[in-house]
Design an enzyme around this catalytic site. Structure first.
Site, PDB file in Angstrom:
ATOM      1  N   HIS A  97       0.871  -1.177   0.000  1.00 18.36           N
ATOM      2  CA  HIS A  97       0.000   0.000   0.000  1.00 18.36           C
ATOM      3  C   HIS A  97       0.914   1.235   0.000  1.00 18.36           C
ATOM      4  CE1 HIS A  97      -2.790   2.931   1.875  1.00 18.36           C
ATOM      5  NE2 HIS A  97      -3.761   2.148   1.478  1.00 18.36           N
ATOM      6  N   ASP A 128       3.082  -5.018   7.979  1.00 20.43           N
ATOM      7  CA  ASP A 128       1.885  -4.189   7.906  1.00 20.43           C
ATOM      8  C   ASP A 128       0.673  -5.124   7.975  1.00 20.43           C
ATOM      9  OD1 ASP A 128      -0.329  -2.814   7.056  1.00 20.43           O
ATOM     10  OD2 ASP A 128       0.607  -1.920   5.296  1.00 20.43           O
ATOM     11  N   GLN A 167      -4.466  -5.401   6.760  1.00 17.21           N
ATOM     12  CA  GLN A 167      -5.482  -6.256   6.134  1.00 17.21           C
ATOM     13  C   GLN A 167      -5.627  -7.619   6.795  1.00 17.21           C
ATOM     14  OE1 GLN A 167      -7.703  -5.516   3.895  1.00 17.21           O
ATOM     15  NE2 GLN A 167      -6.922  -3.444   3.588  1.00 17.21           N
ATOM     16  N   LYS A 215     -10.246  -1.567  10.530  1.00 14.58           N
ATOM     17  CA  LYS A 215     -10.349  -2.713   9.610  1.00 14.58           C
ATOM     18  C   LYS A 215     -10.917  -3.935  10.338  1.00 14.58           C
ATOM     19  CE  LYS A 215      -7.493  -0.820   6.365  1.00 14.58           C
ATOM     20  NZ  LYS A 215      -7.972  -0.191   5.161  1.00 14.58           N
ATOM     21  N   CYS A 274      -4.729   2.410  -3.703  1.00 18.57           N
ATOM     22  CA  CYS A 274      -3.476   2.915  -3.095  1.00 18.57           C
ATOM     23  C   CYS A 274      -2.318   1.963  -3.349  1.00 18.57           C
ATOM     24  CB  CYS A 274      -3.616   3.173  -1.597  1.00 18.57           C
ATOM     25  SG  CYS A 274      -4.873   4.349  -1.165  1.00 18.57           S
TER      26      CYS A 274
HETATM   27  N1  7TS Z   1      -1.617  -0.901   4.666  1.00 21.31           N
HETATM   28  C1  7TS Z   1      -2.535  -1.663   4.052  1.00 21.31           C
HETATM   29  C2  7TS Z   1      -2.157  -3.054   3.609  1.00 21.31           C
HETATM   30  C3  7TS Z   1      -3.820  -1.171   3.865  1.00 21.31           C
HETATM   31  O1  7TS Z   1      -4.733  -1.939   3.273  1.00 21.31           O
HETATM   32  C4  7TS Z   1      -4.156   0.140   4.312  1.00 21.31           C
HETATM   33  C5  7TS Z   1      -5.509   0.748   4.047  1.00 21.31           C
HETATM   34  C6  7TS Z   1      -3.167   0.869   4.967  1.00 21.31           C
HETATM   35  C7  7TS Z   1      -1.911   0.322   5.118  1.00 21.31           C
HETATM   36  C8  7TS Z   1      -3.431   2.216   5.543  1.00 21.31           C
HETATM   37  O2  7TS Z   1      -4.288   2.107   6.639  1.00 21.31           O
HETATM   38  P1  7TS Z   1      -4.858   3.393   7.382  1.00 21.31           P
HETATM   39  O3  7TS Z   1      -5.866   2.849   8.345  1.00 21.31           O
HETATM   40  O4  7TS Z   1      -3.706   4.052   8.074  1.00 21.31           O
HETATM   41  O5  7TS Z   1      -5.446   4.257   6.320  1.00 21.31           O
HETATM   42  N2  7TS Z   1      -6.174   0.197   2.937  1.00 21.31           N
HETATM   43  C9  7TS Z   1      -7.266   0.698   2.326  1.00 21.31           C
HETATM   44  C10 7TS Z   1      -7.883   0.032   1.247  1.00 21.31           C
HETATM   45  O6  7TS Z   1      -7.520  -1.011   0.767  1.00 21.31           O
HETATM   46  N3  7TS Z   1      -8.955   0.764   0.868  1.00 21.31           N
HETATM   47  O7  7TS Z   1      -9.041   1.846   1.647  1.00 21.31           O
HETATM   48  C11 7TS Z   1      -8.006   1.816   2.564  1.00 21.31           C
END
Ligand code: 7TS
Length: 404
Positions: free
Chosen positions: A121, A198, A201, A224, A362
């Site tokens: 991401h 990370d 997911q 999530k 992303c």
């Molecule tokens: N890493 C992964 C693998 C992710 O899927 C996401 C967010 C992030 C980091 C960032 O997470 P945040 O909570 O700090 O924003 N992924 C997604 C997605 O797949 N669609 O919207 C956000």
């Protein structure tokens, strides 16, 4: 007994209508929906014991502090973390990654190497690029293959005595690939490098045991995994967290402050400057309790059923291609239909009440690898049903008919 009908009753939003149709929520990789138990924890906090924490002698402050620290211990125990102060509560995955990236800016030297994967991401790419720019370290990339897996031979070849850090997601948000993080951790340690995983997911699907895994850092976002937005976790091994400098300065993170010199508080407070998201932390704990009541074995079994069924149904549509076909994958399906823009499919299925995500998710490097501008992504949670997959398939067929 896993009873999806009963589980769905825990989620008030699942009974609403969108565009006059029953909502079919298949954008769980972007954010999960929230059960009543988590919503109740939020309402209860603001209704009964809202106060600032770690600083008040009064009863409300103590109640709020106890609830927040109880949540930290729930998170610790859920993730198999050795010590509560190895759990840093952050605003989410992105914040957690930036704490580590900022910390390593005082450790890395020009010519040091850091490794990311092609499946990341943007939030697990850009902070490391910024770190490389600031330190003169070099970013190396583990290549992906046509199935959406990582090339482990190439990874092993990239690792060398110059490697200081490896970053990889546990599960790809775009393709659903489950990466071999146990192996990758062992290999990183073989050359003395640290590894950050990370888990944004993975935590809604899998319950990782971080001590057994032995990774150096693990990050995730509560939203999530049925919790609220604006709260997440940075796990770090105590020795690393002691070594890294703080990210932000402010209240809570200090020991002594004079104009001549400031000394920092111990862990976890060193990385938790300012008034934290007290309510979010408590609700994160409630989300973990909720997921454990359902049980991760049952969640995984149901989601595998959904993934297999949806894969079969969608592949029966002529011209539909799925991206991400590794054997080890979770309940995420990215797809395109030949000659049709993903955005158009997303818009038509939305009119039928079905929420999917379209675009790059992303992860532009993945799109570039497949030479596509984006995909339609359906991501399933334990509260989704086979009937919802039938509705998705029918809606995609309808979209195809209208657009071709
Ligand atoms: N890493 C992964 C693998 C992710 O899927 C996401 C967010 C992030 C980091 C960032 O997470 P945040 O909570 O700090 O924003 N992924 C997604 C997605 O797949 N669609 O919207 C956000």
């Amino acid at each position: 007994m896993f009873d999806v009908t009963a589980i769905r009753k825990d989620f008030p939003i699942l009974s609403r209508k969108v565009n006059g149709k029953a909502l079919v929520y298949l954008d769980n990789a972007a954010t999960s929906q929230k059960p009543r138990q988590v919503i109740d924890a939020i309402v209860s906090y603001y209704s009964h014991y809202n106060a600032n924490i770690h600083r008040g002698v009064h009863a409300l402050s103590q109640e709020a502090t106890d609830a927040y620290e109880t949540a930290r211990r729930k998170i610790q125990s859920h993730f198999g973390i050795a010590k509560p102060h190895e759990v840093i509560l952050t605003s989410g995955t992105t914040h957690s990654i930036n704490i580590v990236a900022n910390g390593f800016s005082s450790i890395l030297s020009p010519g040091d190497e850091i490794i990311v994967s092609q499946l990341e991401h943007h939030s697990n790419i850009v902070p490391w690029q910024m770190l490389c720019k600031a330190t003169g370290a070099v970013l190396k990339v583990i290549p992906m293959n046509q199935e959406g897996g990582l090339n482990m031979d190439a990874y092993q070849e990239l690792l060398c005595s110059k490697t200081k850090l490896v970053f990889v997601n546990h599960i790809s948000n775009t393709l659903g690939t489950i990466n071999p993080i146990e192996f990758m951790t062992q290999q990183a340690h073989r050359v003395g490098a640290a590894i950050l995983i990370d888990g944004a997911q993975s935590c809604s699907h899998i319950k990782p045991d971080l001590v057994a895994l032995d990774c150096d850092f693990y990050v995730t976002s509560a939203h999530k995994m049925c919790g609220p937005t604006g709260i997440g976790m940075l796990y770090g091994k105590e020795a690393w967290l002691e070594k890294l400098p703080p990210f932000q300065g402010g209240g809570e993170m200090i020991d002594q402050v004079t104009f001549e010199q400031t000394t920092y508080a111990g862990l976890p407070h060193k990385f938790e400057a300012g008034t934290p998201n007290v309510c979010g932390g408590i609700a994160f704990g409630a989300a973990i309790d909720y997921l454990n009541t359902i049980g991760f074995k049952a969640i995984a079994a149901h989601e595998t059923t959904l993934l297999n069924y949806a894969t079969e149904k969608l592949l029966a549509i002529d011209g539909l291609k799925i991206y991400g076909t590794t054997k080890e994958k979770t309940s995420v399906i990215s797809f395109n239909i030949e000659g049709i823009h993903p955005y158009d499919i997303g818009s038509i299925v939305d009119k039928l009440g079905i929420a999917v995500r379209t675009g790059q998710h992303c992860t532009q490097p993945i799109m570039d690898f497949f030479n596509i501008s984006g995909t339609v992504r359906a991501s399933f949670a334990f509260y989704n049903t086979l009937e919802e997959i039938d509705l998705l398939t029918a809606a995609v067929e309808k979209a195809k008919m209208m657009l071709s």
